[in-house]
Scaffold this motif. Structure first.
Motif, PDB file in Angstrom:
ATOM      1  N   ILE A   1       3.013  -1.170 -17.584  1.00 36.28           N
ATOM      2  CA  ILE A   1       2.775  -0.200 -16.664  1.00 36.28           C
ATOM      3  C   ILE A   1       1.309  -0.295 -15.871  1.00 36.28           C
ATOM      4  O   ILE A   1       1.290  -0.339 -14.629  1.00 36.28           O
ATOM      5  N   LEU A   2       0.577  -0.887 -16.750  1.00 39.41           N
ATOM      6  CA  LEU A   2      -0.995  -1.021 -16.120  1.00 39.41           C
ATOM      7  C   LEU A   2      -0.905  -2.193 -15.101  1.00 39.41           C
ATOM      8  O   LEU A   2      -1.516  -2.252 -13.926  1.00 39.41           O
ATOM      9  N   ASN A   3      -0.112  -3.219 -15.681  1.00 40.38           N
ATOM     10  CA  ASN A   3       0.060  -4.548 -14.769  1.00 40.38           C
ATOM     11  C   ASN A   3       0.720  -4.348 -13.295  1.00 40.38           C
ATOM     12  O   ASN A   3       0.317  -4.486 -12.445  1.00 40.38           O
ATOM     13  N   TYR A   4       1.748  -3.422 -13.478  1.00 40.71           N
ATOM     14  CA  TYR A   4       2.550  -2.906 -12.081  1.00 40.71           C
ATOM     15  C   TYR A   4       1.678  -2.392 -11.395  1.00 40.71           C
ATOM     16  O   TYR A   4       1.822  -2.536 -10.078  1.00 40.71           O
ATOM     17  N   ALA A   5       1.046  -1.350 -11.880  1.00 47.35           N
ATOM     18  CA  ALA A   5       0.115  -0.374 -10.938  1.00 47.35           C
ATOM     19  C   ALA A   5      -0.803  -1.367 -10.356  1.00 47.35           C
ATOM     20  O   ALA A   5      -1.020  -0.989  -8.968  1.00 47.35           O
ATOM     21  N   ARG A   6      -1.426  -2.129 -10.808  1.00 44.88           N
ATOM     22  CA  ARG A   6      -2.534  -2.872 -10.461  1.00 44.88           C
ATOM     23  C   ARG A   6      -2.043  -3.875  -9.475  1.00 44.88           C
ATOM     24  O   ARG A   6      -2.388  -4.290  -8.228  1.00 44.88           O
ATOM     25  N   GLU A   7      -0.713  -4.562  -9.778  1.00 39.13           N
ATOM     26  CA  GLU A   7       0.024  -5.518  -8.698  1.00 39.13           C
ATOM     27  C   GLU A   7       0.484  -4.930  -7.624  1.00 39.13           C
ATOM     28  O   GLU A   7       0.877  -5.435  -6.298  1.00 39.13           O
ATOM     29  N   SER A   8       1.068  -3.561  -7.582  1.00 35.10           N
ATOM     30  CA  SER A   8       1.823  -2.841  -6.578  1.00 35.10           C
ATOM     31  C   SER A   8       0.830  -2.567  -5.467  1.00 35.10           C
ATOM     32  O   SER A   8      -0.147  -2.237  -5.341  1.00 35.10           O
ATOM     33  N   LYS A   9       1.636  -2.960  -4.079  1.00 30.70           N
ATOM     34  CA  LYS A   9       1.084  -2.257  -2.767  1.00 30.70           C
ATOM     35  C   LYS A   9       1.170  -0.634  -2.819  1.00 30.70           C
ATOM     36  O   LYS A   9       0.530  -0.196  -1.774  1.00 30.70           O
ATOM     37  N   ASP A  10       2.083  -0.141  -3.627  1.00 32.85           N
ATOM     38  CA  ASP A  10       2.049   1.221  -3.466  1.00 32.85           C
ATOM     39  C   ASP A  10       0.688   1.978  -3.676  1.00 32.85           C
ATOM     40  O   ASP A  10      -0.305   1.512  -4.611  1.00 32.85           O
ATOM     41  N   LYS A  11       0.615   3.368  -3.441  1.00 25.20           N
ATOM     42  CA  LYS A  11      -0.603   3.996  -3.665  1.00 25.20           C
ATOM     43  C   LYS A  11      -0.553   5.186  -4.603  1.00 25.20           C
ATOM     44  O   LYS A  11      -1.440   5.702  -5.089  1.00 25.20           O
ATOM     45  N   LYS A  12       0.827   5.608  -4.543  1.00 23.86           N
ATOM     46  CA  LYS A  12       1.003   7.046  -5.612  1.00 23.86           C
ATOM     47  C   LYS A  12       1.988   6.618  -6.450  1.00 23.86           C
ATOM     48  O   LYS A  12       3.179   5.996  -6.161  1.00 23.86           O
ATOM     49  N   PHE A  13       1.717   7.099  -7.921  1.00 28.69           N
ATOM     50  CA  PHE A  13       2.475   6.657  -9.120  1.00 28.69           C
ATOM     51  C   PHE A  13       2.590   7.999  -9.720  1.00 28.69           C
ATOM     52  O   PHE A  13       1.737   8.644  -9.876  1.00 28.69           O
ATOM     53  N   PHE A  14       3.883   8.192 -10.366  1.00 25.31           N
ATOM     54  CA  PHE A  14       4.160   9.254 -11.324  1.00 25.31           C
ATOM     55  C   PHE A  14       4.443   8.373 -12.618  1.00 25.31           C
ATOM     56  O   PHE A  14       5.377   7.381 -12.701  1.00 25.31           O
TER      57      PHE A  14
END
Ligand code: 13P
Ligand code: SF4
Length: 302
Positions: free
Chosen positions: A217-230
């Motif tokens: 989950i941490l890797n996905y959030a770091r690499e994603s271009k998106d700005k908002k996550f639930f």
């Protein structure tokens, strides 16, 4: 006050030649003083290669037990010995032996969220980060019994298109998150990504944008271009997500998805653990010998 505890912990850590390991679900202030913060897989790999004499393991009991298995020459101390895991308590060695009699040819794959007694009865362990890889390493013609997490087992089975016999265990924290919670965020925040842990219910996993272990989950959030996550997993992970990604927004899907056991460790208890070394986690040698084999097999694959 907090500063003086932190200074004392750092002093004691040096004196004891200790390392502090923390799971991603620990309280923020505990994560902040750790030498390594990670998921179950990262924690066992780090424990296996440390040259410290003492490991202060900030997590739940089965995680500290796994560290004790992979490094029998170290002293593994858990700040609060009452930090158990209800899922791990859902299968006993005796129950598993009975089930194995019904499926004598099955390969038994065991999620590390289990006791050493249970690990001593199985063929190979896995964590949520490597479960797909571990199961995929088993010849296709073999029957598989997966214990104890039914949700993780179901997700792995779907990923690989492979049937498995699933034990009826689950995580009470992750099962509090419902598909309705996720649907609501999807409708209200179409610009956000929903990321969940595979311990969640299958109807939750099915509609999430991404499914991964806590470090995944941490890797996905770091690499994603998106700005908002639930985020659909235990609340402690939000601390690290926000700390590592200050320009992004993280929301926990449900306040109730909190693991009370994970929260038992505190800075004070870390200090006391380093002072007294009293709450050591040990495994009986005859159990350890067998349980270690199932962990080592897993570590050889990843
Ligand atoms: P991870 O292996 O993803 O860190 O998860 C451990 C756990 O206990 C999840 O509830
Ligand atoms: Fe166990 Fe669930 Fe807590 Fe993880 S979050 S330690 S599986 S009860």
């Amino acid at each position: 006050m907090t500063n003086s505890i932190v200074n004392k912990i750092m002093e004691l850590k040096k004196e004891r030649n200790a390392i502090i390991l923390s799971h991603n679900y620990q309280r923020g202030e505990v994560q902040d003083i750790a030498d390594f913060v990670g998921d179950s897989l990262g924690l066992s790999q780090t424990a296996a290669k440390t040259d410290a004499d003492v490991i202060i393991f900030c997590g739940v009991h089965f995680m500290a037990e796994t560290a004790a298995l992979v490094c029998p020459d170290k002293k593994v101390v858990i700040p609060d010995p009452h930090a158990g895991c209800p899922m791990a308590a859902m299968v006993t060695a005796r129950e598993l032996r009975e089930k194995k009699k019904q499926h004598p040819n099955a390969v038994v794959v065991c999620y590390v969220n289990s006791t050493a007694d249970v690990k001593a009865e199985v063929d190979i362990c896995c964590t949520s980060a490597n479960a797909v890889k571990v199961v995929d390493s088993i010849p296709k013609d073999k029957e598989i019994l997966f214990v104890p997490d039914k949700s993780l087992g179901d997700w792995v089975a779907k990923q690989l298109g492979r049937e498995m016999i699933l034990w009826e265990g689950f995580c009470p924290t992750h099962h509090r998150i419902s598909a309705e919670h996720i649907q609501k965020f999807k409708v209200e925040h179409p610009d956000a990504k929903v990321v969940v842990h595979p311990e969640c219910l299958s109807e939750v996993v099915d509609i999430a944008d991404h499914v991964a272990s806590t470090t995944g989950i941490l890797n996905y959030a770091r690499e994603s271009k998106d700005k908002k996550f639930f985020i659909g997993t235990e609340s402690g992970i939000i601390h690290r997500l926000q700390k590592e990604n200050p320009d992004k927004e993280f929301h926990h899907v449900l306040q109730l998805a909190d693991c009370p056991n994970m929260k038992l460790n505190s800075l004070e208890k870390v200090q006391w653990a380093l002072e007294d070394l009293e709450t050591e986690v040990t495994v009986k040698p005859e159990i350890a010998e067998k349980a270690r084999l199932s962990i080592d097999k897993m570590l050889a694959i990843v």
